[in-house]
Structures are given as C-alpha cells and as structure tokens.
Design a protein around this motif. Sequence first.
Motif, PDB file in Angstrom:
ATOM      1  N   ALA D 210      50.010  37.933  30.647  1.00 51.28           N
ATOM      2  CA  ALA D 210      48.618  38.134  30.255  1.00 51.28           C
ATOM      3  C   ALA D 210      47.704  37.328  31.164  1.00 51.28           C
ATOM      4  O   ALA D 210      46.661  37.822  31.616  1.00 51.28           O
ATOM      5  N   ALA D 211      48.116  36.093  31.460  1.00 51.03           N
ATOM      6  CA  ALA D 211      47.306  35.252  32.342  1.00 51.03           C
ATOM      7  C   ALA D 211      47.210  35.877  33.726  1.00 51.03           C
ATOM      8  O   ALA D 211      46.150  35.876  34.356  1.00 51.03           O
ATOM      9  N   VAL D 212      48.319  36.444  34.205  1.00 49.72           N
ATOM     10  CA  VAL D 212      48.302  37.111  35.505  1.00 49.72           C
ATOM     11  C   VAL D 212      47.328  38.289  35.484  1.00 49.72           C
ATOM     12  O   VAL D 212      46.528  38.467  36.406  1.00 49.72           O
ATOM     13  N   LEU D 213      47.392  39.060  34.401  1.00 53.50           N
ATOM     14  CA  LEU D 213      46.487  40.207  34.287  1.00 53.50           C
ATOM     15  C   LEU D 213      45.027  39.744  34.298  1.00 53.50           C
ATOM     16  O   LEU D 213      44.178  40.327  34.967  1.00 53.50           O
ATOM     17  N   VAL D 214      44.754  38.669  33.542  1.00 55.97           N
ATOM     18  CA  VAL D 214      43.382  38.147  33.503  1.00 55.97           C
ATOM     19  C   VAL D 214      42.952  37.712  34.896  1.00 55.97           C
ATOM     20  O   VAL D 214      41.861  38.050  35.356  1.00 55.97           O
ATOM     21  N   ALA D 215      43.853  37.006  35.587  1.00 55.47           N
ATOM     22  CA  ALA D 215      43.501  36.514  36.920  1.00 55.47           C
ATOM     23  C   ALA D 215      43.235  37.666  37.873  1.00 55.47           C
ATOM     24  O   ALA D 215      42.272  37.643  38.649  1.00 55.47           O
ATOM     25  N   THR D 216      44.083  38.708  37.799  1.00 52.07           N
ATOM     26  CA  THR D 216      43.908  39.856  38.686  1.00 52.07           C
ATOM     27  C   THR D 216      42.579  40.562  38.401  1.00 52.07           C
ATOM     28  O   THR D 216      41.817  40.876  39.318  1.00 52.07           O
ATOM     29  N   ARG D 217      42.329  40.787  37.129  1.00 45.89           N
ATOM     30  CA  ARG D 217      41.090  41.465  36.743  1.00 45.89           C
ATOM     31  C   ARG D 217      39.875  40.616  37.121  1.00 45.89           C
ATOM     32  O   ARG D 217      38.866  41.133  37.588  1.00 45.89           O
ATOM     33  N   TYR D 218      40.014  39.303  36.922  1.00 45.22           N
ATOM     34  CA  TYR D 218      38.919  38.397  37.268  1.00 45.22           C
ATOM     35  C   TYR D 218      38.598  38.503  38.753  1.00 45.22           C
ATOM     36  O   TYR D 218      37.434  38.619  39.150  1.00 45.22           O
ATOM     37  N   ARG D 219      39.648  38.500  39.568  1.00 47.90           N
ATOM     38  CA  ARG D 219      39.443  38.624  41.016  1.00 47.90           C
ATOM     39  C   ARG D 219      38.744  39.939  41.343  1.00 47.90           C
ATOM     40  O   ARG D 219      37.837  39.983  42.165  1.00 47.90           O
ATOM     41  N   ALA D 220      39.183  41.006  40.678  1.00 46.31           N
ATOM     42  CA  ALA D 220      38.590  42.322  40.946  1.00 46.31           C
ATOM     43  C   ALA D 220      37.103  42.316  40.593  1.00 46.31           C
ATOM     44  O   ALA D 220      36.272  42.810  41.352  1.00 46.31           O
ATOM     45  N   ILE D 221      36.765  41.733  39.440  1.00 48.08           N
ATOM     46  CA  ILE D 221      35.354  41.725  39.031  1.00 48.08           C
ATOM     47  C   ILE D 221      34.530  40.847  39.970  1.00 48.08           C
ATOM     48  O   ILE D 221      33.415  41.196  40.347  1.00 48.08           O
ATOM     49  N   ARG D 222      35.105  39.700  40.358  1.00 46.21           N
ATOM     50  CA  ARG D 222      34.389  38.828  41.291  1.00 46.21           C
ATOM     51  C   ARG D 222      34.121  39.549  42.603  1.00 46.21           C
ATOM     52  O   ARG D 222      33.032  39.450  43.169  1.00 46.21           O
ATOM     53  N   LEU D 223      35.118  40.276  43.053  1.00 44.16           N
ATOM     54  CA  LEU D 223      34.972  41.017  44.305  1.00 44.16           C
ATOM     55  C   LEU D 223      33.847  42.047  44.172  1.00 44.16           C
ATOM     56  O   LEU D 223      33.020  42.207  45.065  1.00 44.16           O
ATOM     57  N   GLN D 224      33.837  42.699  42.997  1.00 44.63           N
ATOM     58  CA  GLN D 224      32.796  43.694  42.720  1.00 44.63           C
ATOM     59  C   GLN D 224      31.420  43.020  42.748  1.00 44.63           C
ATOM     60  O   GLN D 224      30.480  43.529  43.339  1.00 44.63           O
ATOM     61  N   GLN D 225      31.332  41.860  42.096  1.00 45.46           N
ATOM     62  CA  GLN D 225      30.050  41.143  42.052  1.00 45.46           C
ATOM     63  C   GLN D 225      29.605  40.763  43.460  1.00 45.46           C
ATOM     64  O   GLN D 225      28.431  40.890  43.807  1.00 45.46           O
ATOM     65  N   ARG D 226      30.567  40.310  44.271  1.00 41.42           N
ATOM     66  CA  ARG D 226      30.176  39.900  45.626  1.00 41.42           C
ATOM     67  C   ARG D 226      29.792  41.110  46.465  1.00 41.42           C
ATOM     68  O   ARG D 226      28.919  41.021  47.320  1.00 41.42           O
ATOM     69  N   THR D 227      30.474  42.227  46.216  1.00 41.88           N
ATOM     70  CA  THR D 227      30.109  43.443  46.935  1.00 41.88           C
ATOM     71  C   THR D 227      28.678  43.830  46.602  1.00 41.88           C
ATOM     72  O   THR D 227      27.899  44.202  47.479  1.00 41.88           O
ATOM     73  N   GLN D 228      28.347  43.699  45.307  1.00 37.95           N
ATOM     74  CA  GLN D 228      26.979  44.026  44.913  1.00 37.95           C
ATOM     75  C   GLN D 228      25.980  43.082  45.570  1.00 37.95           C
ATOM     76  O   GLN D 228      24.920  43.501  46.043  1.00 37.95           O
TER      77      GLN D 228
END
Lengths: 224, 219, 87, 249
Positions: D210-228
């Motif tokens: 679960a922690a791995v999933l959270v970390a992966t999703r967190y990275r994805a959202i951060r990447l999205q935010q930085r892309t924006q």
Amino acid sequence: MNTLRLTWLLLRKDMQVTARSKELVGVTLMFAVLCVLVFSFGFLQSGAAAIRYVPGVLWVTLLFTSSVSLLRLFAPEEEGGTLALVSMTTSGSAPLFWSKVCLQLLFSALVCALIVPLVLLFFDARLSNVGTVVAALGLGLIGQAVVGTLCAALLAQVRLKEVMLPLILYPMLAPLLIAGVKVTALSVTGVESPALSNWLSLMMVFDLIFMVVSPWLYGRATQP
Amino acid sequence: MTSAVVLRASALGWAAQGRFILLDLDLEMRAGQWTAISGANGAGKTTLLQILSGRRAPTRGHVTLHGATLSSLAVHEIGGRIAMLEHQPGLYLDLSGRENLTLLNALCGGQIDAAEELLAQVGLPPTSWEQRVRLYSRGMRQRAAMARVVGSSADVWLLDEPATGLDQPGRELLTTLIRQATAKGISVLMVTHDIEMMHKADRRLCLEQGQLQPVQERV
Amino acid sequence: MTSTLTRIVSTLVVALFPLGEALASGAADLSKYKEESVSGGSLLVAAYLVMWALVSVFVVRVVLGQAKTEARLTELSEQIDATGDGG
Amino acid sequence: MTQTLSADTRVPIRVPKTLIIWIIISALLVQASLLWIALKTPADVNLGIVQKIFYFHVGSAFAMMLGLTAASVMSLIDLIRPSDSADALARSFLEVGVVFAFCVLTSGPLWARKSWGMYWTWEPRLTLVLLVTLLAVAVLILRMLAKDSTIGRRVGAAMAVMGAPASYLIHFAVKWWGGNHPQVIQGGGIQNSEMRVAFWLAVVAILSSAAVLVATRYRAIRLQQRTQALALRLSARVLRRQRAPMETS
C-alpha cells in the motif's frame, strides 16, 4: 454578540424571502407527504404489523425532504450575487452559515410538525414516551441542518451538485439516521431500554462535533 | 497634481486552464481619479476587478490597499473600503429596494446613508421603493445596485459595466455620481465598452494581452 | 463440478501468479472441506483473484496516467526549446 | 524581455532507486506471505480452507483504515497550510484507501458465504466498511469532478476532513445497531503460531505494498502538478513574446 445580531438579521431576511416565495414551502411539504405515501405503498401489506415501519418511514422522509430543501438553501444568494458581499460586510462567513443552519432547522421543524402526526395516523401508532422522541427529532434535525448546510454551501460551486449532495450527505448522516430510527422504534413499541440514553448521547456527540467542525471548514474552504 | 495611491496592483498574474489571462499587470489607483478600462471579451476585465476587490486570489503578484496587501487584511476591512458593482446586482431579488439597502446598512452597523435618500439619489421613483427587485427592469436593478455602492463608506469603487441597461438620463446620472465621488477623493475604476462613458473618464486604459495599456487617442 | 471449476481457476492462477503452484497444491486437497453447496476453496481463490485484479487495475491506471503526463512533459519541453531558439 | 526556464522544472522521469528497491521488497513480501499461507498454515478447524482469506482480508482492512485516516489528516493539513504536496499526498492516500476498501468489501462477503452461510449480513464491521467506503468513494468522485480548480480542491479536502469524525461515529452507531444480531462465529481466530506468522507477514506485506502504491501515485500527481506549472510558465513566456513587437512599435 455581534455575530448573534448579524445572524438574526440574515435569518430574518431569509424568513422574509421564504415567506414571499410561498411555493417553496408548499412544494417541500408536498414532497414530504408524498414520500410518506410512497413508503406506505412500498411497505404495507395487509395483515403485516404496520407499526414496525413507522420509525423508518419517518426518518427517511425527513432525510429526503431535508436534501430537497438544502438544494434551495443558498438560492437567494446565488440569484442576486450577494454571497461575497454578505461575507465581506459581516466580517466572515459565520453569521451567514449559522443563519442558514437556523433556516434549514425551521424548515425541517415545519416538515416534522406535519409528518409526525401524519405517519402516526397512517400507521395507527402511538408513542409511549413523547419526550424522548422529541429530543431525538430535535438532535437529529440539528445534526442534519449543520452537516447539510455545510455540504450545500460547499457543493454549490461543484458540478453535478444535485447528485453529489445526497452522495456525500447520506453516509455522513448514517449515525443520526440509525440512532433516530432506534429511539423511535423503542418508543413506538413501548419497550423501556437502557440503550435509549446511549443513542441520545451518540446524537448529541454528533451534533457537538459538527457544530464545531462545520463552520470552521466552511470559512476555510470558501476563503478567496 | 498627484494624490495618494489608494489601491495598487503589482505584477499581477491570473491563470485559468493552464493559461495566463493576466500577466505582469500593474495598476495604480489614486484618490479622486476616474479610470476607465476597455478590452475585448474574455480579456480578463471582470477577473481583474474580482482580484482587485479581494474576491479572488491572484496566481501571481499582489494587491495593496493603502499599502497593506489584501491577503493580510480581514475580509470586512476590504469590504468596508472597496465597493464593487458586478454583473449580478448584489441585491436580494425577493426583497424590495428599500429593504435591501436597510439590510445592508444594518449588516455593516449603520455606516451607510438612509435607504430612501440613496434610492432617490439614483433616480428610482418612490413607487418602486417597496417593489421586489425581481420585478425591476435591467436598468432599475443597475440603479439600485449603484445606490448600494454610493451609500457605502468605501474609498475605492470598482464598477463592472455600470452603464449596461441604463437610459440616457441614467448615464448622465451615473457620470454625475462618479464625479461627486471623485470630488470627495474616492478612486473609481470602471470597466466599460461604452465609448461615450470612456471619454468622460480621467484616464483611459485598455486591457490587452494580459496587461493594461494607455489608449491611443484617435485623431 | 465446483472442484473442477476450482482447478480451472487455479490453473489460471498458475499462469498469472508465481505462487500459483502453491495455491494449486492447496486446491488439490480442497475436496476434504467440501460440505455445503459452495466450496471454500473456490471462494478463497475468488477472493484472492478479485483483490489481485483490483490492485492491478489501480496500478494500470496509475501507469497509464503517468505515461500521459510524461508525453505532455516531452511535448512541453519541445515547445520550450522552440520558443527558446527564437529569442 | 526573455525569461529562461530553469532546468529544475524538468523533473527526472526515471524512478528513484529507493522506490524500485522498495517495490521489489514488497513484491517479495507478498509472495512470501502467499506461499506461507498456502503451504504452512493449516486449515481452520471450524471453517476449513476458506479461513485463509482472513490474512489478506484483515491486512487490506488495515491498509484501508490507515489510508483513509491519512487522507483525512493530509486534507486537514492542506486546508490549514495549503501546499501542492499535501494535496497530492491526500489524494494518493484516498485513492489507495478506496482500492483496499474494495478489497475488503469483496473478500469479506466471500468469506462470509462459507462461515455464516450467506454473502451479506448486517454485521457491524461489514456495515461500517460499507458506509465508510461509500463516503470515501463520494469524496473521490468529488475530487475527480473538481479537476484542478482551487475551490474544488478545498471542497474535496473539507469533505475528506468531515469524513473522519463521521466514520468514527458510524463505528459506534453500527456497533450498537448490530447489537441485537446473534454474533455468528467469531471467524478467523488465530489458533497456532503458523497462523500468527502468516497473519503478521500478510499485514506487513500489504501495508508495504500500500505504501508503494501511495508513493507511486504521489510521484505521478507531483509530476502532473509540475507539468502544469511548466505549462503555465510556457504560457507566460509565449504571452510576453507576443507583446514584445507591440511594445517596440
């Protein structure tokens, strides 16, 4: 003290506005009556003990009707564009929030006054301890009004708010619904149970928690 | 003659849907000055007014009112010093014009003038004072909304297309009201498409490509 | 009937899951516990399959979303390079 | 006026080493616990082999509870002191919490079918999980509807915060409500040390995944935010460039 005065001013204004659009009150009451009727058709079979359904019909009707009136709660502000104006003259959103809670409470009290005798009449039921049921209704409606007002206020700016409101509201109000139904059931069947005070205190805790949390969240979430 | 700066926007930016609508926008509003802003549809005029009035937080930059940034001020301080006229009248449609102003007066602790006086000032006939705002015509609503602005204690007026729906006497009245206000040291900012109103202002700006430019005078 | 189904499902699991063999060996002695209409073994396999599927769907969604973001990022970098050269 | 975009906005796309190691460890843990459950643990004396659902079922319930609680806490932090990272964390926790809530909701009835003879009973814990899941899904939909508007984000966060005390009270309500029901077999008791090892192994494995999933999703959202953010800076640059000829003329 000042907040109290401002809340009263806004509430009086809301009552004036509501009194002038009589249709809204009428339509909401009509909806409540129809709800009771539909539930009766759904549940009643000849020979079955009708009394068992009284608490459920009563509380679910109150819940459904409150979500109908909640959707119109902020309509006067939205139509006239006075939302920002009011919160900018009353030093924050607290008076607006509490005036809307009171309005919703008045609304549901009105619905309650019509529905409770109606349900008792339709189902030929008698309440054994009226005081407890009144207390449960009061606590339940306060909780519904506080949480409902917050949800209505916040969802006003979200797409599909008509659908989203029940989606969020019903699971959140589940404790009140369960407790209310239990207390009413105990009263209708006339069973004296020590659980009664447990249920009432659960409702009280619910109300207290959300009376503190909701206005704070409202202020936070609607900041510019 | 240069009077004190009342409201100043510096390096303002506003983005929607990943695109800047306003960018590097600077504006100074001085006491007693009447500024008119024009610009194409969708240029961000309404958004600019919303940011200047503290109803919206800018993406970049900040707005200062008498030297204090809007975000550091309490909302009722901003509300007391900046009056805004939006597309929506800011009135309760199911209250009469008089009730609306009385309510507003009560809410802000009796700081605005008597309702009747204000309604007379904006040229609403006494027969309409007790009518619900819902029954008012567009122009009458605009006048009632203007009464709200005139009555406020604000020293900045932000008017979004105030001349919409007004007849010729109404426009002249609007000009007079603004002139009276600027004479009292109130700073007025007006968004308008109306060339006639534009020319009455002290200063004409055009919102173009996210910035305010002085309007070139046509010869 | 149900135990055949269990066996089919657990063969599927063998293909999908490295632990399949272990589960399959568990499935072999399922018949011992077969009492009611539903076999506990098939419920067990179904439960683990569903959980596995749910998590996989989530992972696939995250990966797809990530790919989209990365494509957008590359596109943006190109645009930035393009505007940079013109300056 | 030309503004150069600094390189820091270009996020390295490769996955950090620690995350990869962590993913491998979680995968091994999951495999180990599955093997242990399949091979080492005996079948339950009362329930038979179906009792083996218990380990991952309870592990998922833990992951769900922790995930949703963390989502509420991060939403609260985001409301008090707004930051993109708090928002991203709140969203990742919420999503992973909902995934494991569905795991609990599907594995629970399958287990119940065998041990209680029916897929669903209004047993307090089941009811609690159902209500909390419904609430969490509603908040998730709200957050998805809101896209990236500031208001929507705040509303989603506020609702997530409301969910925490509501869930706590739902817990009491359904407990007392279900009180009248006969308490069917307190299923899945741990009877020996193999079972205990299997239980804790499963819990650790699921929480780690679960922690791995959270970390992966967190990275994805951060990447999205930085892309924006990058798109925004590009838009600023394009706008300034369009202006340049206008200013000179």
